[in-house]
Motif scaffolding. Structure first.
Motif, PDB file in Angstrom:
ATOM      1  N   ARG A   1      -7.738  -4.647  -7.587  1.00 46.38           N
ATOM      2  CA  ARG A   1      -6.649  -3.716  -7.290  1.00 46.38           C
ATOM      3  C   ARG A   1      -6.711  -3.267  -5.822  1.00 46.38           C
ATOM      4  N   PRO A   2      -5.570  -2.931  -5.249  1.00 41.42           N
ATOM      5  CA  PRO A   2      -5.570  -2.418  -3.869  1.00 41.42           C
ATOM      6  C   PRO A   2      -6.292  -1.081  -3.785  1.00 41.42           C
ATOM      7  N   ASP A   3      -6.827  -0.823  -2.624  1.00 39.05           N
ATOM      8  CA  ASP A   3      -7.541   0.435  -2.416  1.00 39.05           C
ATOM      9  C   ASP A   3      -6.588   1.627  -2.411  1.00 39.05           C
ATOM     10  N   HIS A   4      -5.356   1.365  -2.019  1.00 40.55           N
ATOM     11  CA  HIS A   4      -4.397   2.484  -1.916  1.00 40.55           C
ATOM     12  C   HIS A   4      -2.995   2.006  -2.300  1.00 40.55           C
ATOM     13  N   VAL A   5      -2.319   2.801  -3.122  1.00 38.91           N
ATOM     14  CA  VAL A   5      -0.934   2.530  -3.481  1.00 38.91           C
ATOM     15  C   VAL A   5      -0.133   3.777  -3.137  1.00 38.91           C
ATOM     16  N   ALA A   6       0.808   3.599  -2.235  1.00 40.40           N
ATOM     17  CA  ALA A   6       1.648   4.726  -1.802  1.00 40.40           C
ATOM     18  C   ALA A   6       2.632   5.105  -2.901  1.00 40.40           C
ATOM     19  N   PRO A   7       3.193   6.312  -2.842  1.00 42.93           N
ATOM     20  CA  PRO A   7       4.176   6.729  -3.853  1.00 42.93           C
ATOM     21  C   PRO A   7       5.331   5.742  -4.010  1.00 42.93           C
ATOM     22  N   ASN A   8       5.681   5.054  -2.935  1.00 42.21           N
ATOM     23  CA  ASN A   8       6.767   4.079  -3.020  1.00 42.21           C
ATOM     24  C   ASN A   8       6.297   2.708  -3.530  1.00 42.21           C
ATOM     25  N   GLY A   9       5.012   2.628  -3.979  1.00 40.41           N
ATOM     26  CA  GLY A   9       4.470   1.384  -4.509  1.00 40.41           C
ATOM     27  C   GLY A   9       3.908   0.439  -3.469  1.00 40.41           C
ATOM     28  N   TYR A  10       3.902   0.832  -2.231  1.00 40.73           N
ATOM     29  CA  TYR A  10       3.407  -0.010  -1.147  1.00 40.73           C
ATOM     30  C   TYR A  10       1.887  -0.110  -1.237  1.00 40.73           C
ATOM     31  N   ARG A  11       1.383  -1.346  -1.318  1.00 41.71           N
ATOM     32  CA  ARG A  11      -0.056  -1.577  -1.503  1.00 41.71           C
ATOM     33  C   ARG A  11      -0.734  -1.847  -0.164  1.00 41.71           C
ATOM     34  N   SER A  12      -1.953  -1.355  -0.075  1.00 39.77           N
ATOM     35  CA  SER A  12      -2.780  -1.675   1.099  1.00 39.77           C
ATOM     36  C   SER A  12      -4.234  -1.800   0.664  1.00 39.77           C
ATOM     37  N   TYR A  13      -4.952  -2.579   1.443  1.00 39.44           N
ATOM     38  CA  TYR A  13      -6.347  -2.899   1.106  1.00 39.44           C
ATOM     39  C   TYR A  13      -7.246  -2.458   2.252  1.00 39.44           C
ATOM     40  N   SER A  14      -8.456  -2.069   1.885  1.00 40.44           N
ATOM     41  CA  SER A  14      -9.392  -1.585   2.898  1.00 40.44           C
ATOM     42  C   SER A  14     -10.316  -2.701   3.364  1.00 40.44           C
ATOM     43  N   PHE A  15     -10.946  -2.431   4.502  1.00 42.84           N
ATOM     44  CA  PHE A  15     -11.891  -3.384   5.073  1.00 42.84           C
ATOM     45  C   PHE A  15     -13.018  -3.708   4.095  1.00 42.84           C
ATOM     46  N   ARG A  16     -13.469  -2.707   3.349  1.00 40.50           N
ATOM     47  CA  ARG A  16     -14.606  -2.917   2.448  1.00 40.50           C
ATOM     48  C   ARG A  16     -14.258  -3.808   1.252  1.00 40.50           C
ATOM     49  N   GLN A  17     -12.978  -4.149   1.086  1.00 43.38           N
ATOM     50  CA  GLN A  17     -12.587  -4.984  -0.052  1.00 43.38           C
ATOM     51  C   GLN A  17     -12.670  -6.487   0.245  1.00 43.38           C
ATOM     52  N   PHE A  18     -12.892  -6.837   1.506  1.00 40.57           N
ATOM     53  CA  PHE A  18     -12.966  -8.263   1.820  1.00 40.57           C
ATOM     54  C   PHE A  18     -14.110  -8.947   1.071  1.00 40.57           C
ATOM     55  N   TYR A  19     -15.289  -8.354   1.164  1.00 36.66           N
ATOM     56  CA  TYR A  19     -16.446  -8.990   0.515  1.00 36.66           C
ATOM     57  C   TYR A  19     -16.273  -9.105  -0.999  1.00 36.66           C
TER      58      TYR A  19
END
Length: 286
Positions: A33-51
């Motif tokens: 799962r993405p590290d962050h999901v904005a109220p508008n559903g916009y997904r973003s991933y953090s640097f620590r999720q690469f590994y």
């Protein structure tokens, strides 16, 4: 300089080498799962999720099903990871053994094809042959002598099934052994004592009664072209050579296909090799 912490889904997908649909699918399945999901559903991933993502892809490359990965990710712990990897290690070992066996079969088949291009049929030669491990069928001699061909074919079919179930065939097809007391007499060349399959060592799991070593040593060898049942002319050549040279032969001849119906649709193009051991000291497999 302020460190960048998050990557939009498109950028993250590009960096890790997948498309956005894959990340959406992993998210929907609860696998990654993405590290962050904005109220508008916009997904973003953090640097620590690469590994963790690369570890996930590594698990997939090891053959783990997505359901297994999802179950682990929902209840992950060092202990469960060790158990998961232990099971997969055993599976990979079996897969590796299977791949090695498949490679040997391919190499042996190509070796036979190369050999077929150099064979001269219709003559007898003395050759050194290496030792080989064989698994045998039950005896078919009584049935062959009585021309009970349905039973002979049943014995052959049983043998082929047993060899396939053991998964140790070297990919060299099924051969036949003829007793010397038969092939030395004209008209009895077709009395098969046993069918055999050349196997890769080791042969643990094969019943001892079915194990046989074709010894290394000097052999009389002839090849003939045509249907593999038409052996009379080839054995006549061998008998003439044996008489002319005063040879003492072993207990069986070994018939093996070099080209058969998986190589060509024309039976006239089949090539069969017959090898008769000479009674000389031989080096056996240990």
């Amino acid at each position: 300089m302020k460190r960048r912490l998050f990557f939009p889904i498109g950028e993250f997908a590009k960096i890790v080498g997948v498309n956005k649909r894959t990340l959406h699918y992993y998210d929907a399945q609860g696998i990654f799962r993405p590290d962050h999901v904005a109220p508008n559903g916009y997904r973003s991933y953090s640097f620590r999720q690469f590994y963790p993502f690369y570890r996930l892809r590594m698990m997939r490359s090891m053959g783990l099903e997505l359901a297994e990965i999802r179950d682990y990710m929902e209840h992950r712990s060092p202990e469960r990871l060790d158990q998961l990897l232990g099971r997969q290690q055993e599976w990979l070992k079996r897969e590796l053994d299977g791949m090695k066996r498949s490679l040997r079969i391919v190499e042996n088949q190509r070796r036979l094809l190369a050999l077929s291009r150099t064979i001269v049929c219709g003559r007898v030669a003395e050759k050194e042959l290496p030792a080989a491990r064989l698994i045998l069928s039950r005896s078919a001699r009584k049935q062959a002598a009585g021309e009970d061909w349905p039973t002979v074919e049943q014995i052959a079919a049983e043998h082929e099934r047993y060899a396939a179930e053991q998964q140790i065939s070297a990919g060299l097809g099924v051969g036949a052994m003829i007793a010397a007391e038969d092939f030395l007499q004209p008209g009895r060349e077709g009395i098969i004592s046993h069918f055999f399959t050349v196997v890769d060592p080791p042969w643990r799991g094969v019943r001892r009664a079915y194990r046989h070593i074709r010894p290394a040593g000097r052999y009389l060898v002839t090849c003939f072209r045509g249907d593999y049942d038409d052996t009379a002319e080839a054995y006549a050549l061998l008998r003439d050579y044996i008489r002319a040279h005063g040879c003492r032969v072993g207990d069986f001849s070994y018939e093996e296909s070099i080209l058969e119906d998986m190589s060509t649709a024309d039976p006239d193009g089949f090539i069969t090799r017959i090898a008769v051991p000479l009674r000389e000291p031989a080096t056996e497999l240990r």
